[in-house]
Design a protein around this motif. Structure first.
Motif, PDB file in Angstrom:
ATOM      1  N   ALA A   1       0.645  -1.201   0.013  1.00 47.55           N
ATOM      2  CA  ALA A   1      -0.051  -0.036  -0.046  1.00 47.55           C
ATOM      3  C   ALA A   1       0.919   1.514  -0.065  1.00 47.55           C
ATOM      4  O   ALA A   1       0.172   2.321  -0.488  1.00 47.55           O
ATOM      5  N   ALA A   2       1.867   1.240   0.573  1.00 47.02           N
ATOM      6  CA  ALA A   2       2.919   2.562   0.772  1.00 47.02           C
ATOM      7  C   ALA A   2       4.220   2.151   0.051  1.00 47.02           C
ATOM      8  O   ALA A   2       5.015   3.185   0.038  1.00 47.02           O
ATOM      9  N   GLY A   3       4.327   1.180  -0.515  1.00 49.05           N
ATOM     10  CA  GLY A   3       5.723   1.123  -1.705  1.00 49.05           C
ATOM     11  C   GLY A   3       5.918   2.318  -2.471  1.00 49.05           C
ATOM     12  O   GLY A   3       7.061   2.607  -2.659  1.00 49.05           O
ATOM     13  N   ASP A   4       4.944   3.026  -2.950  1.00 49.70           N
ATOM     14  CA  ASP A   4       5.000   4.124  -4.087  1.00 49.70           C
ATOM     15  C   ASP A   4       5.582   5.667  -3.153  1.00 49.70           C
ATOM     16  O   ASP A   4       6.119   6.319  -3.875  1.00 49.70           O
ATOM     17  N   VAL A   5       5.592   5.421  -1.852  1.00 51.09           N
ATOM     18  CA  VAL A   5       6.438   6.614  -1.199  1.00 51.09           C
ATOM     19  C   VAL A   5       7.804   6.094  -0.718  1.00 51.09           C
ATOM     20  O   VAL A   5       8.266   6.837   0.134  1.00 51.09           O
ATOM     21  N   GLY A   6       8.076   4.895  -0.926  1.00 51.49           N
ATOM     22  CA  GLY A   6       9.526   4.474  -0.574  1.00 51.49           C
ATOM     23  C   GLY A   6       9.560   3.366   0.541  1.00 51.49           C
ATOM     24  O   GLY A   6      10.745   2.868   0.855  1.00 51.49           O
ATOM     25  N   TRP A   7       8.278   2.771   1.034  1.00 51.02           N
ATOM     26  CA  TRP A   7       8.523   1.854   1.944  1.00 51.02           C
ATOM     27  C   TRP A   7       8.802   0.527   1.285  1.00 51.02           C
ATOM     28  O   TRP A   7       8.423   0.274   0.448  1.00 51.02           O
TER      29      TRP A   7
END
Length: 460
Positions: free
Chosen positions: A133-139
């Motif tokens: 869910a939050a890989g797009d912000v670098g996680w």
């Protein structure tokens, strides 16, 4: 600064290291985990099904997040509901000036592989969901597991670092956190209360985003984590069975007291909240697992009116139960089993706070609160700024001098009523213990009809 500030900095250093290391067997962005997990196939399966969505709500300064379902689903919900907060967390890490050194240590020592191999499967799956869910912000999986395996990683890295200067500098910094449980004759009404100070250092991200996670797993007890975004392994929490649980760091005597065949203690604490309905069940879980590092966990069982402090190492577990209806702990070992397994020269701050707890909690203590303890008087204790050696009372401008309970870098101050499943918690601004203690009812958070609410709703 406190030893935990150093430990937290190391966790963040490892996160930075995770950015620079390609994932094992995957592409260069690190979003594919070590081992055999397949995030893409997991995500495809979940998208074909109806996934719970969770919800988020602001209550005063707190963000309350409801998560439910499988570990993957709860991770995905957090990554979706706290997407912007998680983005800001990575921005904080990138902007921190202390994150530029020694990014290769985690890989060189094999501790990143250890995090994948030794983490509970629940934590791995929840990280997978959050990263989807939050890989797009670098996680990435590396970052998520490093953060939620940090109690082990920082200890192993420190005792694996060969540079004596690095060790010498770290030795100057003291660990933080204080806890106390009281019941029976020690309290005003005979009920059990559990108080804790979580002491790190001034971490703006944690101060800005205090978060309560209301977790309803499909395969365990409903419970609460009190923490911050991406905190999948709790430092403080309470469950629907009436158990409150919190951890304190301890410094090991050396690198021989751990076990590479064990578990992360903060992850273990999450398992206790999810599966234990009594102190006896929590004790069994603690005794059955190997212990990778030095750590202290306090468990208060309001339903059965029992409590214990567990001092844990790979060489033995010391257990201290209620004595005269009280038990308390700071950051060094006191039981006969473990008293020689921690780093005594590094416990000056811990000894100061222990002495002050003795003065406040023992029947014959010079400022004893014994027999009057309640949520309100425990808050008085958590706000105590008196040096137990000199009697000096420090001003509110003192944040971290290692010399009193409330001047040890406090970021969260909490009082639990485990039997009623209430908790009052202060956070958000320094000095944290002086902030209002906002009350919450786990039953109300879970939507129980007619749930009793804390009284008062807050302590100013």
């Amino acid at each position: 600064m406190l030893n935990l500030s150093w430990r937290v900095t190391w966790i963040l250093v490892l996160i930075l290291a995770a950015w620079s290391l390609p994932a094992c067997g995957g592409d260069d962005d690190g979003n594919v985990p070590h081992g055999d997990s397949d995030l893409d196939s997991q995500a495809d399966v979940e998208e074909e099904e109806t996934m719970p969505t969770g919800k988020v709500e602001k209550r005063g300064k707190w963000t309350v997040v409801w998560l439910e379902g499988t570990p993957y689903e709860m991770g995905y919900q957090q990554g979706t509901l706290l997407h912007e907060e998680l983005k800001k967390g990575l921005e904080f890490v990138k902007a921190d000036p202390g994150l530029g050194s020694m990014p290769d240590i985690a890989e060189n020592l094999g501790v990143l592989d250890m995090a994948y191999e030794k983490s509970y499967e629940d934590v791995v799956q929840e990280c997978e969901g959050m990263v989807d869910a939050a890989g797009d912000v670098g996680w990435t999986m590396d970052m998520c597991l490093v953060l939620n395996f940090g109690d082990v990683l920082v200890e192993y890295i420190y005792y694996g670092v060969p540079e004596e200067e690095a060790k010498r500098l770290a030795k100057k910094i003291q660990p933080g956190c204080s806890q106390a449980v009281a019941t029976g004759e020690a309290t005003e009404d005979g009920r059990m209360y559990h108080a804790r100070l979580l002491d790190w250092t001034q971490i703006e991200y944690i101060l800005e985003f205090p978060t309560i996670f209301v977790r309803q797993p499909s395969d365990g007890l409903a419970h609460v984590f009190i923490g911050f975004p991406a905190n999948l392994s709790p430092y403080s929490g309470i469950n629907e069975a009436g158990l409150s649980v919190a951890s304190n760091e301890a410094d090991p005597l050396d690198n021989t007291i751990g076990s590479t065949d064990g578990r992360s203690h903060v992850q273990l604490q999450g398992q206790i909240l999810k599966h234990a309905s009594s102190l006896d069940e929590a004790k069994q879980m603690i005794e059955e697992v190997s212990h990778m590092s030095a750590e202290i966990i306090t468990v208060a069982d309001g339903t059965n009116d029992k409590a214990a402090v567990f001092e844990m190492t790979g060489k033995g577990v010391g257990i201290r139960e209620l004595d005269d209806d009280i038990v308390f702990v700071t950051n060094h070992f006191l039981s006969e089993t473990t008293s020689g397994l921690d780093d005594e020269p590094n416990s000056v701050s811990s000894e100061n706070r222990l002495l002050r707890l003795q003065q406040l909690l023992l029947k014959d203590g010079e400022d004893s609160l014994y027999g009057t303890l309640s949520p309100e008087t425990f808050i008085t204790l958590l706000r105590d700024r008196k040096d137990p050696n000199t009697g000096e009372v420090y001003g509110l401008d003192i944040f971290d001098n290692n010399s009193s309970l409330a001047t040890n870098g406090n970021l969260y101050a909490i009082v639990f009523d485990p039997k009623k499943r209430f908790f009052w918690v202060a956070a958000g601004e320094i000095p944290v213990p002086q902030q209002p203690f906002q009350g919450f009812s786990l039953d109300e958070l879970l939507g129980v009809e007619g749930a009793e609410l804390p009284s008062p709703e807050s302590f100013e």
